[in-house]
Write a protein that holds these residues in place. Sequence first.
Motif, PDB file in Angstrom:
ATOM      1  N   THR A   6       0.830  -1.205   0.000  1.00 26.55           N
ATOM      2  CA  THR A   6       0.000   0.000   0.000  1.00 26.55           C
ATOM      3  C   THR A   6       0.864   1.255   0.000  1.00 26.55           C
ATOM      4  O   THR A   6       0.602   2.196  -0.749  1.00 26.55           O
ATOM      5  N   GLN A   7       1.908   1.271   0.806  1.00 26.04           N
ATOM      6  CA  GLN A   7       2.789   2.438   0.867  1.00 26.04           C
ATOM      7  C   GLN A   7       3.542   2.652  -0.450  1.00 26.04           C
ATOM      8  O   GLN A   7       3.879   3.775  -0.791  1.00 26.04           O
ATOM      9  N   GLU A   8       3.782   1.569  -1.180  1.00 20.42           N
ATOM     10  CA  GLU A   8       4.464   1.674  -2.471  1.00 20.42           C
ATOM     11  C   GLU A   8       3.475   1.869  -3.622  1.00 20.42           C
ATOM     12  O   GLU A   8       3.854   1.808  -4.788  1.00 20.42           O
ATOM     13  N   GLU A   9       2.203   2.084  -3.282  1.00 18.03           N
ATOM     14  CA  GLU A   9       1.123   2.309  -4.246  1.00 18.03           C
ATOM     15  C   GLU A   9       0.948   1.146  -5.219  1.00 18.03           C
ATOM     16  O   GLU A   9       0.694   1.334  -6.404  1.00 18.03           O
ATOM     17  N   VAL A  10       1.102  -0.062  -4.677  1.00 16.31           N
ATOM     18  CA  VAL A  10       0.803  -1.279  -5.418  1.00 16.31           C
ATOM     19  C   VAL A  10      -0.578  -1.712  -4.944  1.00 16.31           C
ATOM     20  O   VAL A  10      -0.792  -1.919  -3.753  1.00 16.31           O
ATOM     21  N   TYR A  11      -1.515  -1.821  -5.869  1.00 11.42           N
ATOM     22  CA  TYR A  11      -2.887  -2.104  -5.492  1.00 11.42           C
ATOM     23  C   TYR A  11      -3.217  -3.571  -5.705  1.00 11.42           C
ATOM     24  O   TYR A  11      -2.682  -4.211  -6.622  1.00 11.42           O
ATOM     25  N   PHE A  12      -4.081  -4.100  -4.837  1.00 11.98           N
ATOM     26  CA  PHE A  12      -4.391  -5.518  -4.889  1.00 11.98           C
ATOM     27  C   PHE A  12      -5.832  -5.796  -4.473  1.00 11.98           C
ATOM     28  O   PHE A  12      -6.467  -4.993  -3.779  1.00 11.98           O
ATOM     29  N   VAL A  13      -6.312  -6.951  -4.897  1.00  9.07           N
ATOM     30  CA  VAL A  13      -7.563  -7.546  -4.435  1.00  9.07           C
ATOM     31  C   VAL A  13      -7.241  -9.011  -4.210  1.00  9.07           C
ATOM     32  O   VAL A  13      -6.727  -9.682  -5.105  1.00  9.07           O
ATOM     33  N   THR A  14      -7.511  -9.501  -3.018  1.00  8.49           N
ATOM     34  CA  THR A  14      -7.219 -10.889  -2.680  1.00  8.49           C
ATOM     35  C   THR A  14      -8.305 -11.436  -1.768  1.00  8.49           C
ATOM     36  O   THR A  14      -9.178 -10.688  -1.315  1.00  8.49           O
ATOM     37  N   ARG A  15      -8.280 -12.727  -1.515  1.00  6.59           N
ATOM     38  CA  ARG A  15      -9.208 -13.312  -0.553  1.00  6.59           C
ATOM     39  C   ARG A  15      -8.659 -13.056   0.842  1.00  6.59           C
ATOM     40  O   ARG A  15      -7.451 -13.080   1.072  1.00  6.59           O
ATOM     41  N   MET A  16      -9.555 -12.808   1.773  1.00  2.54           N
ATOM     42  CA  MET A  16      -9.147 -12.556   3.151  1.00  2.54           C
ATOM     43  C   MET A  16      -9.227 -13.847   3.950  1.00  2.54           C
ATOM     44  O   MET A  16     -10.183 -14.609   3.818  1.00  2.54           O
ATOM     45  N   LYS A  17      -8.220 -14.082   4.777  1.00  5.02           N
ATOM     46  CA  LYS A  17      -8.208 -15.273   5.608  1.00  5.02           C
ATOM     47  C   LYS A  17      -9.317 -15.181   6.657  1.00  5.02           C
ATOM     48  O   LYS A  17      -9.577 -14.107   7.208  1.00  5.02           O
ATOM     49  N   GLU A  18      -9.949 -16.318   6.927  1.00  5.51           N
ATOM     50  CA  GLU A  18     -11.063 -16.345   7.885  1.00  5.51           C
ATOM     51  C   GLU A  18     -10.650 -15.911   9.282  1.00  5.51           C
ATOM     52  O   GLU A  18     -11.416 -15.271   9.982  1.00  5.51           O
ATOM     53  N   LYS A  19      -9.455 -16.266   9.700  1.00  7.11           N
ATOM     54  CA  LYS A  19      -9.024 -15.991  11.072  1.00  7.11           C
ATOM     55  C   LYS A  19      -8.273 -14.664  11.221  1.00  7.11           C
ATOM     56  O   LYS A  19      -7.705 -14.396  12.271  1.00  7.11           O
ATOM     57  N   ALA A  20      -8.292 -13.841  10.202  1.00  7.03           N
ATOM     58  CA  ALA A  20      -7.587 -12.562  10.266  1.00  7.03           C
ATOM     59  C   ALA A  20      -8.195 -11.677  11.361  1.00  7.03           C
ATOM     60  O   ALA A  20      -9.418 -11.579  11.490  1.00  7.03           O
ATOM     61  N   VAL A  21      -7.347 -11.061  12.140  1.00  4.94           N
ATOM     62  CA  VAL A  21      -7.785 -10.165  13.217  1.00  4.94           C
ATOM     63  C   VAL A  21      -7.742  -8.743  12.668  1.00  4.94           C
ATOM     64  O   VAL A  21      -6.692  -8.258  12.264  1.00  4.94           O
ATOM     65  N   TYR A  22      -8.906  -8.092  12.677  1.00  3.77           N
ATOM     66  CA  TYR A  22      -8.995  -6.739  12.134  1.00  3.77           C
ATOM     67  C   TYR A  22      -9.963  -5.913  12.964  1.00  3.77           C
ATOM     68  O   TYR A  22     -10.737  -6.444  13.747  1.00  3.77           O
ATOM     69  N   GLU A  23      -9.887  -4.603  12.763  1.00  2.00           N
ATOM     70  CA  GLU A  23     -10.821  -3.673  13.401  1.00  2.00           C
ATOM     71  C   GLU A  23     -11.596  -2.968  12.305  1.00  2.00           C
ATOM     72  O   GLU A  23     -11.008  -2.475  11.347  1.00  2.00           O
ATOM     73  N   CYS A  24     -12.904  -2.912  12.466  1.00  2.00           N
ATOM     74  CA  CYS A  24     -13.737  -2.191  11.510  1.00  2.00           C
ATOM     75  C   CYS A  24     -13.698  -0.710  11.867  1.00  2.00           C
ATOM     76  O   CYS A  24     -14.033  -0.322  12.982  1.00  2.00           O
ATOM     77  N   ARG A  25     -13.279   0.129  10.926  1.00  5.01           N
ATOM     78  CA  ARG A  25     -13.223   1.564  11.138  1.00  5.01           C
ATOM     79  C   ARG A  25     -14.490   2.256  10.638  1.00  5.01           C
ATOM     80  O   ARG A  25     -14.882   3.293  11.134  1.00  5.01           O
ATOM     81  N   LYS A  26     -15.110   1.659   9.598  1.00  5.88           N
ATOM     82  CA  LYS A  26     -16.297   2.273   9.010  1.00  5.88           C
ATOM     83  C   LYS A  26     -17.038   1.229   8.183  1.00  5.88           C
ATOM     84  O   LYS A  26     -16.416   0.446   7.478  1.00  5.88           O
ATOM     85  N   ASN A  27     -18.350   1.235   8.284  1.00  4.27           N
ATOM     86  CA  ASN A  27     -19.168   0.422   7.398  1.00  4.27           C
ATOM     87  C   ASN A  27     -19.463   1.267   6.177  1.00  4.27           C
ATOM     88  O   ASN A  27     -20.168   2.265   6.264  1.00  4.27           O
ATOM     89  N   VAL A  71     -15.056 -13.487   0.942  1.00  2.00           N
ATOM     90  CA  VAL A  71     -14.572 -12.245   1.544  1.00  2.00           C
ATOM     91  C   VAL A  71     -13.290 -11.799   0.838  1.00  2.00           C
ATOM     92  O   VAL A  71     -12.327 -12.557   0.749  1.00  2.00           O
ATOM     93  N   PHE A  72     -13.319 -10.563   0.344  1.00  2.00           N
ATOM     94  CA  PHE A  72     -12.189  -9.988  -0.368  1.00  2.00           C
ATOM     95  C   PHE A  72     -11.532  -8.908   0.486  1.00  2.00           C
ATOM     96  O   PHE A  72     -12.187  -8.230   1.275  1.00  2.00           O
ATOM     97  N   LEU A  73     -10.236  -8.745   0.270  1.00  2.00           N
ATOM     98  CA  LEU A  73      -9.457  -7.701   0.922  1.00  2.00           C
ATOM     99  C   LEU A  73      -8.779  -6.890  -0.167  1.00  2.00           C
ATOM    100  O   LEU A  73      -8.222  -7.459  -1.113  1.00  2.00           O
ATOM    101  N   SER A  74      -8.833  -5.571  -0.041  1.00  2.00           N
ATOM    102  CA  SER A  74      -8.217  -4.715  -1.044  1.00  2.00           C
ATOM    103  C   SER A  74      -7.730  -3.424  -0.400  1.00  2.00           C
ATOM    104  O   SER A  74      -8.210  -3.030   0.661  1.00  2.00           O
ATOM    105  N   ASN A  75      -6.800  -2.771  -1.074  1.00  2.00           N
ATOM    106  CA  ASN A  75      -6.384  -1.436  -0.654  1.00  2.00           C
ATOM    107  C   ASN A  75      -6.932  -0.379  -1.620  1.00  2.00           C
ATOM    108  O   ASN A  75      -6.514   0.760  -1.602  1.00  2.00           O
ATOM    109  N   LEU A  76      -7.892  -0.773  -2.435  1.00  2.00           N
ATOM    110  CA  LEU A  76      -8.573   0.147  -3.358  1.00  2.00           C
ATOM    111  C   LEU A  76      -9.779   0.752  -2.631  1.00  2.00           C
ATOM    112  O   LEU A  76     -10.912   0.319  -2.807  1.00  2.00           O
ATOM    113  N   LEU A  77      -9.542   1.734  -1.818  1.00  2.00           N
ATOM    114  CA  LEU A  77     -10.598   2.289  -0.967  1.00  2.00           C
ATOM    115  C   LEU A  77     -11.659   3.062  -1.737  1.00  2.00           C
ATOM    116  O   LEU A  77     -12.806   3.130  -1.311  1.00  2.00           O
TER     117      LEU A  77
END
Length: 100
Positions: A6-27, A71-77
């Motif tokens: 993300t810091q190098e401005e490389v963008y991605f879309v991938t599957r998110m692992k089921e057990k990933a620990v994350y915090e929801c900042r906004k719906n 479930v997908f994970l991306s840095n394309l906000l």
Amino acid sequence: MFRELTQEEVYFVTRMKEKAVYECRKNAGSAKQHVVRDQIICFPRLAREGEEPVLFRRVEIWDAEKQEAIVFLSNLLAFGATTIAAIYKERWQVSYSSRR
């Protein structure tokens, strides 16, 4: 790795692992029928003292055919939830049904 990409401005879309620990900042919300969740999240493990958290997009799509969520994970906000799913689908030729 996600932080560095993300810091190098490389963008991605991938599957998110089921057990990933994350915090929801906004719906982010979505009016699309097959979008179960559309969230802006961060990973506490990536946090660095004194820096703003790196934000990611977590998109959950319902696959009616398989009767399961994808479930997908991306840095394309700025992209919409269905666009993120379509990018993944195009790249990996994954099919999902939009009927629910």
